[in-house]
Design a protein around this motif. Structure first.
Motif, mmCIF file in Angstrom:
data_model
loop_
_atom_site.group_PDB
_atom_site.id
_atom_site.type_symbol
_atom_site.label_atom_id
_atom_site.label_comp_id
_atom_site.label_asym_id
_atom_site.label_seq_id
_atom_site.Cartn_x
_atom_site.Cartn_y
_atom_site.Cartn_z
ATOM 1 N N GLY A 68 0.786 -1.224 0.000
ATOM 2 C CA GLY A 68 0.000 0.000 0.000
ATOM 3 C C GLY A 68 0.820 1.277 0.000
ATOM 4 N N TYR A 69 0.103 2.379 -0.130
ATOM 5 C CA TYR A 69 0.746 3.685 -0.167
ATOM 6 C C TYR A 69 -0.163 4.719 0.503
ATOM 7 C CZ TYR A 69 -2.290 3.745 -4.313
ATOM 8 O OH TYR A 69 -3.357 3.621 -5.169
ATOM 9 N N LEU A 70 0.461 5.758 1.027
ATOM 10 C CA LEU A 70 -0.287 6.875 1.584
ATOM 11 C C LEU A 70 -0.890 7.669 0.433
ATOM 12 C CD1 LEU A 70 -1.095 8.776 3.940
ATOM 13 C CD2 LEU A 70 1.143 9.884 3.664
ATOM 14 N N GLU A 71 -2.195 7.907 0.517
ATOM 15 C CA GLU A 71 -2.877 8.679 -0.528
ATOM 16 C C GLU A 71 -3.681 9.794 0.123
ATOM 17 O OE1 GLU A 71 -5.289 7.125 -4.172
ATOM 18 O OE2 GLU A 71 -6.741 7.534 -2.566
ATOM 19 N N ILE A 72 -3.417 11.024 -0.299
ATOM 20 C CA ILE A 72 -4.136 12.193 0.219
ATOM 21 C C ILE A 72 -4.686 12.996 -0.953
ATOM 22 C CG2 ILE A 72 -3.962 14.319 1.556
ATOM 23 C CD1 ILE A 72 -1.702 13.073 3.150
ATOM 24 N N LYS A 73 -5.969 13.316 -0.873
ATOM 25 C CA LYS A 73 -6.609 14.162 -1.868
ATOM 26 C C LYS A 73 -6.969 15.478 -1.202
ATOM 27 C CE LYS A 73 -8.564 10.169 -4.313
ATOM 28 N NZ LYS A 73 -9.801 9.505 -4.802
ATOM 29 N N THR A 74 -6.709 16.597 -1.896
ATOM 30 C CA THR A 74 -6.946 17.908 -1.315
ATOM 31 C C THR A 74 -8.070 18.651 -2.043
ATOM 32 O OG1 THR A 74 -5.376 19.121 -2.713
ATOM 33 C CG2 THR A 74 -4.491 18.003 -0.770
ATOM 34 N N GLU A 75 -8.488 19.751 -1.457
ATOM 35 C CA GLU A 75 -9.601 20.526 -1.995
ATOM 36 C C GLU A 75 -9.322 21.052 -3.396
ATOM 37 O OE1 GLU A 75 -12.581 24.048 -0.372
ATOM 38 O OE2 GLU A 75 -10.479 24.028 0.261
ATOM 39 N N SER A 76 -8.070 21.351 -3.685
ATOM 40 C CA SER A 76 -7.715 21.893 -4.995
ATOM 41 C C SER A 76 -7.693 20.840 -6.092
ATOM 42 C CB SER A 76 -6.345 22.575 -4.925
ATOM 43 O OG SER A 76 -5.323 21.614 -4.709
ATOM 44 N N GLY A 77 -7.847 19.583 -5.696
ATOM 45 C CA GLY A 77 -7.804 18.501 -6.674
ATOM 46 C C GLY A 77 -6.486 17.756 -6.709
ATOM 47 N N ARG A 78 -5.521 18.190 -5.897
ATOM 48 C CA ARG A 78 -4.238 17.487 -5.844
ATOM 49 C C ARG A 78 -4.428 16.099 -5.252
ATOM 50 N NH1 ARG A 78 0.545 20.410 -5.225
ATOM 51 N NH2 ARG A 78 1.539 18.350 -5.043
ATOM 52 N N ILE A 79 -3.758 15.124 -5.828
ATOM 53 C CA ILE A 79 -3.711 13.765 -5.285
ATOM 54 C C ILE A 79 -2.248 13.395 -5.121
ATOM 55 C CG2 ILE A 79 -4.301 11.343 -5.625
ATOM 56 C CD1 ILE A 79 -6.601 12.212 -7.399
ATOM 57 N N VAL A 80 -1.839 13.155 -3.891
ATOM 58 C CA VAL A 80 -0.452 12.788 -3.628
ATOM 59 C C VAL A 80 -0.404 11.373 -3.087
ATOM 60 C CG1 VAL A 80 0.332 15.140 -3.261
ATOM 61 C CG2 VAL A 80 -0.541 13.843 -1.340
ATOM 62 N N ARG A 81 0.559 10.627 -3.568
ATOM 63 C CA ARG A 81 0.738 9.241 -3.133
ATOM 64 C C ARG A 81 2.199 9.012 -2.781
ATOM 65 N NH1 ARG A 81 -2.761 8.382 -7.794
ATOM 66 N NH2 ARG A 81 -4.832 7.714 -7.083
ATOM 67 N N SER A 82 2.418 8.175 -1.785
ATOM 68 C CA SER A 82 3.774 7.840 -1.375
ATOM 69 C C SER A 82 3.808 6.388 -0.907
ATOM 70 C CB SER A 82 4.240 8.762 -0.237
ATOM 71 O OG SER A 82 5.536 8.398 0.216
ATOM 72 N N LYS A 83 4.766 5.622 -1.415
ATOM 73 C CA LYS A 83 4.913 4.241 -0.979
ATOM 74 C C LYS A 83 5.099 4.185 0.534
ATOM 75 C CE LYS A 83 7.196 2.607 -5.216
ATOM 76 N NZ LYS A 83 8.435 1.988 -5.749
ATOM 77 N N LYS A 84 4.582 3.122 1.130
ATOM 78 C CA LYS A 84 4.706 2.988 2.580
ATOM 79 C C LYS A 84 6.162 3.076 3.022
ATOM 80 C CE LYS A 84 3.319 0.159 6.512
ATOM 81 N NZ LYS A 84 4.605 0.282 7.211
ATOM 82 N N VAL A 85 7.048 2.441 2.291
ATOM 83 C CA VAL A 85 8.460 2.442 2.684
ATOM 84 C C VAL A 85 9.088 3.814 2.511
ATOM 85 C CG1 VAL A 85 8.817 -0.010 2.254
ATOM 86 C CG2 VAL A 85 9.136 1.629 0.386
ATOM 87 N N TYR A 86 8.425 4.712 1.746
ATOM 88 C CA TYR A 86 8.963 6.053 1.562
ATOM 89 C C TYR A 86 8.461 7.016 2.639
ATOM 90 C CZ TYR A 86 10.910 4.862 -3.032
ATOM 91 O OH TYR A 86 11.632 4.301 -4.049
ATOM 92 N N TYR A 87 7.145 6.981 2.934
ATOM 93 C CA TYR A 87 6.674 7.939 3.930
ATOM 94 C C TYR A 87 7.064 7.544 5.348
ATOM 95 C CZ TYR A 87 2.298 5.243 5.025
ATOM 96 O OH TYR A 87 1.378 4.306 5.413
#
Length: 450
Positions: free
Chosen positions: A250-269
């Motif tokens: 899995g990966y960390l996934e965050i969606k923001t109000e502006s429409g940005r979607i950021v993802r980061s591998k578990k081993v990275y975050y």
């Protein structure tokens, strides 16, 4: 004139909250006679807020993980004896496996076993409801304990959560005569068992405790740091957050109000850990959730990792739970393979050492500096000097990482750089320290405090 003896609230205020040792479990709020006390959000996670009419039973301090639950004493009271082994705790059966339902396996963080077990307990009438943590309540970046009474509600809480969530304060809201299962972190499971031993009525309604292997958790401020490292403004509010989205691991996934979607591998975050690790993670000596009926964690092994899908390590600590798991396998709910306990422990040897020996050393050093630290009633026997030296390096990293200037710097390094760099350094350190950190774990013994 005789001094007025300290009340439990005084003891918890000075010895736990002000000392920065509160785990945010919520046990004290559940035990409080005041209906108005609650757990409030802070930058250190949930903290109890007592009222003028708050009052706790005298024994409540024994259930506080911030002061330390006496594990040997609780083993005798709960299981009737000391554990099979002090490294993994009381064991009836050990398996590796996953949920048979592909959809549940996919949404679960490590094979979907815990989610599948909770659904089974509910659908077969073994419990009336399930207490679990759910991300996104009351806002996307926060998490709360909820009571699930349908399989769909259980599935909504299937994902991992890496910030503190109070679970036990919800006990004061349970409906009389109903039975429950609950998901707990190790400290919460131990506190709950003390409450049951003392006959606290709501705690007695909990029929099954299912717990996660728990290594490190993060303070909520880690989320803001991560977003800054991705160049996202503070006024661009979070709309959704998943700690382990997508396929395992899995990966960390965050969606923001502006429409940005950021993802980061578990081993990275994981780069956030040295800077925002919770104090509980550093002081706890329980990784495998020793007082849960069922303990579940990721099954890390080269064979499973090569498959790219989730597998769990599953430990039944009571005979009734072992029978339930075997029943689920026969009926096709779970796909399992029996596992040797020592082989299973090797999958998590690094973190077992971090908790069992590292946690003890860190607690001892706090006391030597005149600072409070939880006491678990035992100590590892014969920690070699080489392991003490390794802990000096580890603890120094955390001391530096949690300073304001270190957090300021790391928030301004792009995650695309610090994530891979941190992962490379982490793997190198694990390889370098493995001989020292694994030495003696296969024959782990303890000395019990008297």
């Amino acid at each position: 004139m005789a001094m007025k003896s300290a009340t439990p609230i005084d003891a918890l205020t000075h010895g736990v909250i002000q000392a920065g040792l509160c785990t945010g479990c919520g046990a004290c709020i559940a035990l409080d006679e005041s209906p108005h006390s609650l757990m409030q959000d802070t930058h250190l996670g949930p903290i109890p807020a007592w009222m003028a009419d708050s009052r706790l039973p005298l024994w409540s301090t024994q259930a506080c993980p911030g002061l330390g639950v006496n594990y040997p004493d609780l083993y005798q009271k709960h299981y009737g004896h000391y554990p099979n082994q002090w490294l993994l705790g009381e064991i009836q059966s050990v398996w590796t496996g996953h949920a048979s339902d592909p959809a549940i396996r996919r949404i679960g963080a490590s094979g979907g076993v815990l989610t599948q077990v909770l659904v089974y307990l509910l659908e077969t009438g073994k419990v009336d409801a399930v207490i679990l943590a759910q991300q996104g309540r009351p806002t996307p970046e926060k998490a709360r304990a909820v009571i699930a009474q349908t399989p769909e509600a259980i599935l909504a809480g299937a994902q991992s959560i890496y910030i503190p969530v109070s679970m036990l304060d919800l006990l004061k809201t349970l409906e009389p005569q109903k039975t429950y299962a609950i998901t707990c972190l190790p400290e919460q499971s131990a506190a709950l068992r003390v409450m049951q031993q003392e006959g606290f009525a709501p705690a007695m309604q909990v029929q099954y405790v299912v717990g996660l292997y728990t290594g490190t958790a993060l303070y909520p401020a880690a989320i803001s740091c991560f977003l800054r490292s991705r160049g996202i403004r503070e006024d661009d509010s979070i709309q959704s957050l998943k700690w382990r989205a997508g396929e395992w691991p899995g990966y960390l996934e965050i969606k923001t109000e502006s429409g940005r979607i950021v993802r980061s591998k578990k081993v990275y975050y994981n780069f956030l850990i040295p800077f925002y690790i919770t104090q509980t993670s550093l002081q706890s000596m329980d990784f495998v959730n020793e007082f849960a009926d069922l303990s579940v964690g990721d099954a890390w092994s080269p064979v499973f990792e090569a498959q790219g899908v989730g597998h769990s390590i599953i430990v039944a600590r009571t005979q009734p739970m072992a029978s339930i798991i075997a029943e689920m396998e026969r009926e096709g709910w779970l796909s399992l393979e029996e596992e040797d306990p020592l082989k299973a422990s090797d999958m998590h040897g690094h973190m077992l050492d971090f908790k069992k020996r590292g946690g003890y050393l860190r607690n001892q050093w706090r006391r030597k500096m005149g600072r409070p630290a939880p006491d678990y009633g035992y100590r590892p026997a014969g920690i070699p000097l080489s392991r003490v030296l390794v802990e000096i390096v580890i603890s120094s990293l955390f001391v530096v990482g949690r300073t304001a200037w270190a957090r300021w710097v790391v928030a301004r390094i792009p995650e695309s750089i610090i994530g891979p760099v941190f992962n490379t350094l982490r793997l190198g350190w694990k390889k370098l320290s493995r001989p020292t950190k694994r030495k003696g774990l296969g024959d782990f013994h303890v000395d019990i405090s008297t």
